[in-house]
Design an enzyme around this catalytic site. Structure first.
Site, PDB file in Angstrom:
ATOM      1  N   ASP A   1       0.853  -1.195   0.000  1.00 25.54           N
ATOM      2  CA  ASP A   1       0.000   0.000   0.000  1.00 25.54           C
ATOM      3  C   ASP A   1       0.890   1.246   0.000  1.00 25.54           C
ATOM      4  O   ASP A   1       2.024   1.198   0.463  1.00 25.54           O
ATOM      5  CB  ASP A   1      -0.913  -0.007   1.240  1.00 25.54           C
ATOM      6  CG  ASP A   1      -2.134   0.895   1.064  1.00 25.54           C
ATOM      7  OD1 ASP A   1      -2.374   1.375  -0.072  1.00 25.54           O
ATOM      8  OD2 ASP A   1      -2.852   1.114   2.056  1.00 25.54           O
ATOM      9  N   GLU A   2       0.350   2.345  -0.497  1.00 24.53           N
ATOM     10  CA  GLU A   2       1.096   3.605  -0.643  1.00 24.53           C
ATOM     11  C   GLU A   2       2.366   3.376  -1.465  1.00 24.53           C
ATOM     12  O   GLU A   2       3.463   3.829  -1.130  1.00 24.53           O
ATOM     13  CB  GLU A   2       1.432   4.219   0.727  1.00 24.53           C
ATOM     14  CG  GLU A   2       0.226   4.441   1.635  1.00 24.53           C
ATOM     15  CD  GLU A   2      -0.821   5.405   1.071  1.00 24.53           C
ATOM     16  OE1 GLU A   2      -0.513   6.132   0.106  1.00 24.53           O
ATOM     17  OE2 GLU A   2      -1.946   5.415   1.584  1.00 24.53           O
TER      18      GLU A   2
END
Ligand SMILES: [Zn+2]
Length: 193
Positions: A87-88
């Site tokens: 994620d990110e």
């Protein structure tokens, strides 16, 4: 064949929700997954992936100096993994994107990454640029502007609701907010008072 996936969008499009759903699909079949999130994104607490609809999952925080291939190789050797989530992903370095490619190519594990395509200046994040270049599958996560058009850009608003036109690419937390807009309304927002 395992693949490197990049799910990209603007802010608040539901990327983390998609990640959590996909990870759950593996876990409910008894398959082991590994999840990473940028260490600097600690909005939900360090090492936590959180969606706006309330779901959360523990994740390993990664720093730009971490070798993600080495970490996953070690985990996979101890107990086999079925999939790796990130994620990110816009905060990955170019080298780390290649480490993810090596997880796919050498360990034959699928890697699902989720991140922002561009910053509030309208520029690609380095991690996203590399993912757009070398990922096997690109999947756009759609969200819409207030006008109903597809939102592809993001503006940063300060606490008073004014558009921020200068500043660092990376700033998490604080009182600034991000709003997703179509290209036309993004250009109007950043060029007009
Ligand atoms: Zn618009």
């Amino acid at each position: 064949m395992a693949k490197l996936y990049f799910h990209y969008s603007t802010m608040n499009a539901g990327k983390s929700t998609m990640l959590l759903q996909a990870a759950y699909n593996y876990q409910e079949r008894g398959m082991r997954t590994a999840a990473f999130i940028a260490a600097l994104d600690d909005r939900a607490g360090r090492g936590t992936i959180a969606s706006r609809i309330g779901l959360t999952m523990d994740a390993l925080p990664f720093e730009t100096s971490d070798d993600l291939y080495a970490m996953v190789d070690e985990m996979h050797a101890k107990e086999p993994l079925a999939c790796v989530f990130v994620d990110e992903a816009q905060f990955l370095t170019r080298e780390q994107v290649w480490q993810l490619a090596h997880i796919v190519d050498r360990l034959d594990l699928p890697v699902m990454t989720y991140g922002l395509r561009t910053d509030f200046h309208g520029h690609l994040f380095p991690g996203s640029q590399e993912l757009l270049t070398i990922a096997d599958e690109l999947r756009e996560v759609r969200t819409i502007c207030h006008c109903g058009r597809k939102a592809t850009m993001v503006v940063r608003l300060d606490a008073a609701g004014n558009v921020v036109r200068e500043g660092a690419q990376i700033e998490i937390g604080g009182s600034d907010k991000y709003v997703s807009l179509c290209r036309r309304h993004w250009e109007e927002a950043i060029t007009c008072e």
